[in-house]
Enzyme design. Sequence first.
Site, PDB file in Angstrom:
ATOM      1  N   ASP A  51       0.806  -1.230  -0.053  1.00  0.00           N
ATOM      2  CA  ASP A  51      -0.088  -0.035   0.009  1.00  0.00           C
ATOM      3  C   ASP A  51       0.906   1.431   0.079  1.00  0.00           C
ATOM      4  O   ASP A  51       2.055   1.315   0.343  1.00  0.00           O
ATOM      5  CB  ASP A  51      -0.975   0.054   1.088  1.00  0.00           C
TER       6      ASP A  51
ATOM      7  N   TYR B  84     -11.754   7.959 -14.377  1.00  0.00           N
ATOM      8  CA  TYR B  84     -11.839   6.642 -13.417  1.00  0.00           C
ATOM      9  C   TYR B  84     -12.636   5.730 -14.237  1.00  0.00           C
ATOM     10  O   TYR B  84     -12.218   4.519 -14.444  1.00  0.00           O
ATOM     11  CB  TYR B  84     -12.630   7.101 -12.293  1.00  0.00           C
TER      12      TYR B  84
END
Length: 261
Positions: free
Chosen positions: A49, A168
Amino acid sequence: MSNAPTTIAPVNPAEFAGRTAFVTGGASGIGLETARRLAAGGAAVVIADYDEQGAERAAAELTAAGGRAAAVRVDVSDPESVRAAVEFTVRTFGGLNLAVNNAGIAGIAAPTGEYTVEDWKRVIDTNLNGVFYSLRYELPQLLASGGGAVVNMASILGTNGFAGSPAYTAAKHGVVGLTKTAAVEYAAKGVRVNAVGPGFIDTPLLRNADAPQREYLVSLHPQGRLGTAAEVAELTVFLLSDRASFVNGSYHLVDGAYAAR
C-alpha cells in the site's frame, strides 16, 4: 428475505495453505478484507500500500490473528516501486501464487471538457497503468511458481459510464480489457486472470460523502443499499481459489443490480 448484508461464511483454513498472495491497496477497504480472508485460508499475505503505516497495521492484525503476513510500501503508478514490492514478496515468502491488483483512487469530479490534464494523468497512472505494472512484474513470478491466479479490481464503471468521472471510468474499462488480454495470453500456462466490478461500496473512500451524496449513490442500486467490502472480498477470494478453476478472463459484477437497471 432481508435486504441487509448477510454474514459471510468462514474460509476453509487450508484452502490457500502453502501459497503466497500479494494484495495492492491492502491497508483498508476491499483490499484489507480480501487480505483477511486469504490469511484466514492459510495464505502468506503481503500487504502492499502507498500508506506504509496502514500496511504495517494490517499485516500486524493478520499476524496477531494467527496468519503469516508482511507489509511493503508501493506506489503502483511507479513501475520500479511495483517491481521492488513484488520482489520483496518473493524474497520474503519464497514465491508468488496469488495477486489482487486493488489499489486505486477516485479522482476529481468534473465533466470531460473541464477535466484537468494533470488529474487525468494521475487517475490513469494509478488505476490503469498501476494494474499493468502489477501484472508486468507478477506474471513472470507466477509462472516461476508453477502458475496461479490474479484478480484485477475494476468497478461497475468498467461497464457503465458515470457523469463527472471520465478518467476513472476510462481506466476501469481499460482494466477489463487488460484482464481479458492477459487471460488469453496466460491461460495455457496455468495462470488465470479475472476482474471484479464492485458497485458503490461502503469503504473509507466513501466515508467523506455527505448524506445527500450517499443517498444518491444508494438510489443507484436496486437492492437499496451500498455493498460491503466483505461481499466483494468473498467473490475475489472465490476467483483466486481452485473452486474457480475454469473461470478465466471474465468480469464479475458485485453491484446490487446497478448494471441491470
